[in-house]
Design a protein around this motif. Sequence first.
Motif, PDB file in Angstrom:
ATOM      1  N   PRO A 132       0.839  -1.211   0.000  1.00 25.50           N
ATOM      2  CA  PRO A 132       0.000   0.000   0.000  1.00 25.50           C
ATOM      3  C   PRO A 132       0.872   1.259   0.000  1.00 25.50           C
ATOM      4  CG  PRO A 132      -0.819  -1.580   1.603  1.00 25.50           C
ATOM      5  CD  PRO A 132       0.500  -2.110   1.105  1.00 25.50           C
ATOM      6  N   PRO A 133       0.476   2.285  -0.748  1.00 23.95           N
ATOM      7  CA  PRO A 133       1.283   3.506  -0.798  1.00 23.95           C
ATOM      8  C   PRO A 133       1.406   4.143   0.581  1.00 23.95           C
ATOM      9  CG  PRO A 133      -0.846   3.850  -1.863  1.00 23.95           C
ATOM     10  CD  PRO A 133      -0.761   2.395  -1.526  1.00 23.95           C
ATOM     11  N   HIS A 134       2.610   4.606   0.868  1.00 17.89           N
ATOM     12  CA  HIS A 134       2.850   5.245   2.165  1.00 17.89           C
ATOM     13  C   HIS A 134       4.142   6.048   2.112  1.00 17.89           C
ATOM     14  CE1 HIS A 134       5.200   1.485   2.501  1.00 17.89           C
ATOM     15  NE2 HIS A 134       5.982   2.154   3.331  1.00 17.89           N
ATOM     16  N   LEU A 135       4.315   6.889   3.099  1.00 25.15           N
ATOM     17  CA  LEU A 135       5.556   7.612   3.299  1.00 25.15           C
ATOM     18  C   LEU A 135       6.271   6.978   4.484  1.00 25.15           C
ATOM     19  CD1 LEU A 135       7.483  10.112   2.974  1.00 25.15           C
ATOM     20  CD2 LEU A 135       6.119  11.149   4.799  1.00 25.15           C
ATOM     21  N   HIS A 136       7.521   6.590   4.296  1.00 23.37           N
ATOM     22  CA  HIS A 136       8.353   6.192   5.438  1.00 23.37           C
ATOM     23  C   HIS A 136       9.058   7.465   5.884  1.00 23.37           C
ATOM     24  CE1 HIS A 136      11.062   3.862   7.983  1.00 23.37           C
ATOM     25  NE2 HIS A 136      11.937   4.793   7.660  1.00 23.37           N
ATOM     26  N   TYR A 137       8.885   7.815   7.167  1.00 27.02           N
ATOM     27  CA  TYR A 137       9.472   9.039   7.711  1.00 27.02           C
ATOM     28  C   TYR A 137      10.340   8.701   8.912  1.00 27.02           C
ATOM     29  CZ  TYR A 137       9.768  13.590  10.036  1.00 27.02           C
ATOM     30  OH  TYR A 137      10.230  14.717  10.649  1.00 27.02           O
ATOM     31  N   SER A 138      11.591   9.111   8.854  1.00 28.47           N
ATOM     32  CA  SER A 138      12.543   8.905   9.950  1.00 28.47           C
ATOM     33  C   SER A 138      13.200  10.232  10.314  1.00 28.47           C
ATOM     34  CB  SER A 138      13.657   7.936   9.548  1.00 28.47           C
ATOM     35  OG  SER A 138      13.185   6.646   9.351  1.00 28.47           O
ATOM     36  N   ILE A 139      13.647  10.309  11.562  1.00 30.43           N
ATOM     37  CA  ILE A 139      14.419  11.463  12.030  1.00 30.43           C
ATOM     38  C   ILE A 139      15.717  10.928  12.625  1.00 30.43           C
ATOM     39  CG2 ILE A 139      14.466  13.497  13.507  1.00 30.43           C
ATOM     40  CD1 ILE A 139      11.374  13.188  13.692  1.00 30.43           C
ATOM     41  N   VAL A 140      16.834  11.488  12.162  1.00 32.23           N
ATOM     42  CA  VAL A 140      18.148  11.026  12.609  1.00 32.23           C
ATOM     43  C   VAL A 140      18.919  12.204  13.189  1.00 32.23           C
ATOM     44  CG1 VAL A 140      20.301   9.913  11.907  1.00 32.23           C
ATOM     45  CG2 VAL A 140      18.157   9.295  10.768  1.00 32.23           C
ATOM     46  N   ARG A 141      19.447  12.003  14.391  1.00 29.97           N
ATOM     47  CA  ARG A 141      20.307  13.010  15.026  1.00 29.97           C
ATOM     48  C   ARG A 141      21.720  12.885  14.447  1.00 29.97           C
ATOM     49  NH1 ARG A 141      18.106  10.217  19.566  1.00 29.97           N
ATOM     50  NH2 ARG A 141      16.667  11.496  20.758  1.00 29.97           N
ATOM     51  N   LEU A 142      22.342  13.995  14.144  1.00 27.90           N
ATOM     52  CA  LEU A 142      23.744  13.954  13.745  1.00 27.90           C
ATOM     53  C   LEU A 142      24.645  13.839  14.965  1.00 27.90           C
ATOM     54  CD1 LEU A 142      23.903  16.566  10.862  1.00 27.90           C
ATOM     55  CD2 LEU A 142      23.869  14.082  10.718  1.00 27.90           C
ATOM     56  N   LEU A 143      24.159  14.344  16.090  1.00 28.80           N
ATOM     57  CA  LEU A 143      24.903  14.262  17.344  1.00 28.80           C
ATOM     58  C   LEU A 143      24.208  13.249  18.245  1.00 28.80           C
ATOM     59  CD1 LEU A 143      25.340  18.094  17.790  1.00 28.80           C
ATOM     60  CD2 LEU A 143      27.043  16.467  16.962  1.00 28.80           C
ATOM     61  N   PRO A 144      24.863  12.134  18.556  1.00 27.76           N
ATOM     62  CA  PRO A 144      24.202  11.082  19.335  1.00 27.76           C
ATOM     63  C   PRO A 144      23.906  11.504  20.767  1.00 27.76           C
ATOM     64  CG  PRO A 144      26.532  10.606  19.105  1.00 27.76           C
ATOM     65  CD  PRO A 144      26.254  11.825  18.271  1.00 27.76           C
ATOM     66  N   VAL A 145      22.858  10.902  21.320  1.00 29.04           N
ATOM     67  CA  VAL A 145      22.535  11.077  22.740  1.00 29.04           C
ATOM     68  C   VAL A 145      22.629   9.691  23.385  1.00 29.04           C
ATOM     69  CG1 VAL A 145      21.164  13.170  22.472  1.00 29.04           C
ATOM     70  CG2 VAL A 145      20.051  10.983  22.264  1.00 29.04           C
ATOM     71  N   PRO A 146      23.741   9.394  24.034  1.00 31.25           N
ATOM     72  CA  PRO A 146      23.980   8.062  24.576  1.00 31.25           C
ATOM     73  C   PRO A 146      22.913   7.580  25.557  1.00 31.25           C
ATOM     74  CG  PRO A 146      25.987   9.373  24.650  1.00 31.25           C
ATOM     75  CD  PRO A 146      24.876  10.284  24.244  1.00 31.25           C
ATOM     76  N   TRP A 147      22.234   8.496  26.250  1.00 29.78           N
ATOM     77  CA  TRP A 147      21.223   8.094  27.223  1.00 29.78           C
ATOM     78  C   TRP A 147      19.987   7.488  26.565  1.00 29.78           C
ATOM     79  CZ3 TRP A 147      23.144  12.984  26.548  1.00 29.78           C
ATOM     80  CH2 TRP A 147      22.340  13.882  25.871  1.00 29.78           C
ATOM     81  N   ALA A 148      19.857   7.584  25.239  1.00 31.79           N
ATOM     82  CA  ALA A 148      18.719   6.981  24.540  1.00 31.79           C
ATOM     83  C   ALA A 148      18.962   5.508  24.221  1.00 31.79           C
ATOM     84  CB  ALA A 148      18.416   7.742  23.256  1.00 31.79           C
ATOM     85  N   ILE A 149      20.192   5.051  24.382  1.00 27.91           N
ATOM     86  CA  ILE A 149      20.528   3.645  24.094  1.00 27.91           C
ATOM     87  C   ILE A 149      19.812   2.740  25.085  1.00 27.91           C
ATOM     88  CG2 ILE A 149      22.423   1.964  24.082  1.00 27.91           C
ATOM     89  CD1 ILE A 149      24.262   4.317  23.221  1.00 27.91           C
ATOM     90  N   ASP A 150      19.284   1.628  24.556  1.00 23.43           N
ATOM     91  CA  ASP A 150      18.657   0.652  25.447  1.00 23.43           C
ATOM     92  C   ASP A 150      19.025  -0.764  25.011  1.00 23.43           C
ATOM     93  OD1 ASP A 150      16.953  -0.082  23.322  1.00 23.43           O
ATOM     94  OD2 ASP A 150      15.295   1.138  24.054  1.00 23.43           O
TER      95      ASP A 150
END
Length: 172
Positions: A132-150
């Motif tokens: 089905p037609p759709h938009l894949h949308y992602s957001i990528v940080r250029l500067l990592p935030v290590p506290w988001a790692i899980d």
Amino acid sequence: MSKSKKIVVSFLLLFLAGFMVPERIKIPVAGASKNDWNQQSFWFEPWGTSGVHKGIDIFADHGRPVVSTTDGMVLYTGNLAKGGNVVVVLGPKWRLHYFAHLETIDTSFLSLVLSGEAVGTVGDSGNAKGKPPHLHYSIVRLLPVPWAIDASTQGYKKAFFINPGSYLGGQV
């Protein structure tokens, strides 16, 4: 002031300016609401060869306008194997906004776009062909935030990827 110091100062000012520019957030598919994507799809697995889904898929009819979610500069327009027709916009806070599976690309490299301005149309290009037609949308940080790692599969990549669903917030 030496040339090298001027370069460093210029870089620091540009770097800080990227964090000071306000974000004017728009849902990237014209007429769509948060009901047009699965709120649980970010980091869903298994997800084909990529392992986990690092964005959201917003479903809409072929040809519906795809708009920039924020003010920014177009850093890439073209075709990628998985993403098909793709646009990448560098927005405030040095975040890359990735729009994939487009039917058409309606912007160009190094163009300045405003939040809500058309960058393409919904399609099924790349590995979405036949789906089905759709938009894949992602957001990528250029500067990592290590506290988001899980501990999730590829959880170390969460230092770079932002959940677009929470980024778009409670928009309807």
